[in-house]
Design an enzyme around this catalytic site. Sequence first.
Site, PDB file in Angstrom:
ATOM      1  N   LYS A 135       0.849  -1.198   0.000  1.00  0.00           N
ATOM      2  CA  LYS A 135       0.000   0.000   0.000  1.00  0.00           C
ATOM      3  C   LYS A 135       0.882   1.244   0.000  1.00  0.00           C
ATOM      4  O   LYS A 135       1.922   1.270   0.669  1.00  0.00           O
ATOM      5  CB  LYS A 135      -0.911  -0.033   1.229  1.00  0.00           C
ATOM      6  CG  LYS A 135      -1.967   1.067   1.255  1.00  0.00           C
ATOM      7  CD  LYS A 135      -2.878   0.912   2.467  1.00  0.00           C
ATOM      8  CE  LYS A 135      -3.956   1.966   2.524  1.00  0.00           C
ATOM      9  NZ  LYS A 135      -4.858   1.788   3.689  1.00  0.00           N
TER      10      LYS A 135
ATOM     11  N   SER B  89      -9.757   1.726   2.660  1.00  0.00           N
ATOM     12  CA  SER B  89      -8.880   2.492   1.794  1.00  0.00           C
ATOM     13  C   SER B  89      -7.811   1.646   1.089  1.00  0.00           C
ATOM     14  O   SER B  89      -7.236   2.109   0.110  1.00  0.00           O
ATOM     15  CB  SER B  89      -8.183   3.593   2.604  1.00  0.00           C
ATOM     16  OG  SER B  89      -7.328   3.018   3.585  1.00  0.00           O
TER      17      SER B  89
ATOM     18  N   SER C 240      -9.904  -0.531   6.894  1.00  0.00           N
ATOM     19  CA  SER C 240      -9.305  -0.396   5.558  1.00  0.00           C
ATOM     20  C   SER C 240      -8.584  -1.617   5.006  1.00  0.00           C
ATOM     21  O   SER C 240      -8.225  -1.624   3.831  1.00  0.00           O
ATOM     22  CB  SER C 240      -8.338   0.777   5.538  1.00  0.00           C
ATOM     23  OG  SER C 240      -9.067   1.952   5.332  1.00  0.00           O
TER      24      SER C 240
HETATM   25  N1  GLN Z   1     -13.200   4.185   6.035  1.00  0.00           N
HETATM   26  C1  GLN Z   1     -12.678   4.600   7.306  1.00  0.00           C
HETATM   27  C2  GLN Z   1     -12.250   6.045   7.204  1.00  0.00           C
HETATM   28  O1  GLN Z   1     -12.482   6.624   6.216  1.00  0.00           O
HETATM   29  C3  GLN Z   1     -11.530   3.742   7.700  1.00  0.00           C
HETATM   30  C4  GLN Z   1     -10.299   4.004   6.919  1.00  0.00           C
HETATM   31  C5  GLN Z   1      -9.116   3.194   7.346  1.00  0.00           C
HETATM   32  O2  GLN Z   1      -9.242   2.155   8.010  1.00  0.00           O
HETATM   33  N2  GLN Z   1      -7.959   3.701   7.010  1.00  0.00           N
HETATM   34  O3  GLN Z   1     -11.698   6.614   8.102  1.00  0.00           O
END
Ligand code: GLN
Length: 485
Positions: free
Chosen positions: A79, A154, A178
Amino acid sequence: MEIFGLTAREISEKVRKKEISPKEVVSAFLERVEEIEPKVRAFISITPELAMETAKQIEEHLMKGEDIGLLAGVPIAIKDNICTKGIRTTCASRILENFVPPYDATVVKLLKEAGAIIVGKTNMDEFAMGSSTENSAFFPTHNPYDLDRVPGGSSGGSAAAVSAREAPLALGSDTGGSIRQPASFCGIVGFKPTYGRVSRYGLVAFASSLDQIGPLTANVGDCILLFSIIAQYDPLDSTSAPLPTPPLEEMLVPEAKGLKIGLVQELFGEGIEEEVKEKVLEAVKYLEEKGAIVEWVSLPHLSYALPCYYIIAPSEASSNLARYDGVKYGLRVEADGIIPMYMETRDKGFGPEVKRRIMLGTYALSAGYYDAYYLKALKVRTLIKRDFDKAFEKFDILISPTSPIPPFKIGEKIDDPLKMYMADICTIPINLAALPAISLPAGLDSQGLPVGLQMIGKPFEEVVLLKTAFAYEEANPLLPLKPPI
Ligand code: GLN
């Protein structure tokens, strides 16, 4: 069998036995990437020369009879918020578009020592803020099961890359879901270890009390293998737990007999799509077949998890992202004076969701509001943690859906932040409670889209969790799912 269809464990074994060479493996996956990328767009950067060079070096070690680690010759996608020395690390943000880290994250160092071959850096929501990978400043990634749909987020690029077998392994980061939510959307395995189990050194910080790095893989065995490499105490991360790495052989034993499993009532209720519930409950039967005892359990404070997270995560983000000022890192937009330079840089460098989080967080932390918002959210976080502690007095593992809905269409939720935030309703409580949790495929819905099941473990009891996941995968005849394209 095509090379790209092999599991990471098979590749590593075949390389070791000299049945295939690391160069052959890398070439096969790079070819696959070339074929798949125009449709899926999982990668921000692809590093073919570097990958071939590393393969060559591993081959030389192998020929000399030297020790080549457990992941020798296995390609991996990383990532793009995990620092890779000499490889651009953008966080899918304009502000870091040309940032090349001068050092490796600890996880990357461990992967290199184990002989893994980095093939590229994957797309994500900007600074990991989002659930669909549409918040990438560069382009959205497409779900391999249906190219009109999002891969989740994400870590959407990592999930899509593994789902389409552009790489057998990937790393993601999980602050509120994410790793698990995109794994669920792409029909693969995604694992968030206990907070503190995997070093965060070199992970670009979003919300430091919630962030955790973890594996995305096509099957549970590969997840266990990758976890065993990255789960190491690291003095460079002050929140790293000084615990021994769980032994690989111990984890690679499928076992669920006699386990007490709790189905979390609140996460099968309102807002969870009917077909998702059905699929997850069907899948739970495989655990019963393996000898687990399943009952319902209630965690009453879970309904506060989403508002609690959306105070804590933006607050920490607003503080963490203060460092992007046009001076120390990345983009700088020149202007008349230092304050205008800061403002121009941050205005041009950050996308709308990141700006929204910075504003929310700055407000929640400001004088006079801190007690009402941030401190209150911390207290609610403790109540949620206590609900889990209590449930774990009786149960070994808890189960819920990973996502309340199957993968949605690109563009469907992007204009409605609240709807987007709801996509993490089942995963966020786990980060607040700092627990380990894994998303496993529960099958495909009536539209042929993946549904994910989430298994939650006790803190630092990843061994029990992974053995249970392994037993589930073994019992479910549909698993592991075949690559959709
Ligand atoms: N979707 C959640 C957010 O927008 C979690 C994102 C994540 O785990 N990085 O914060």
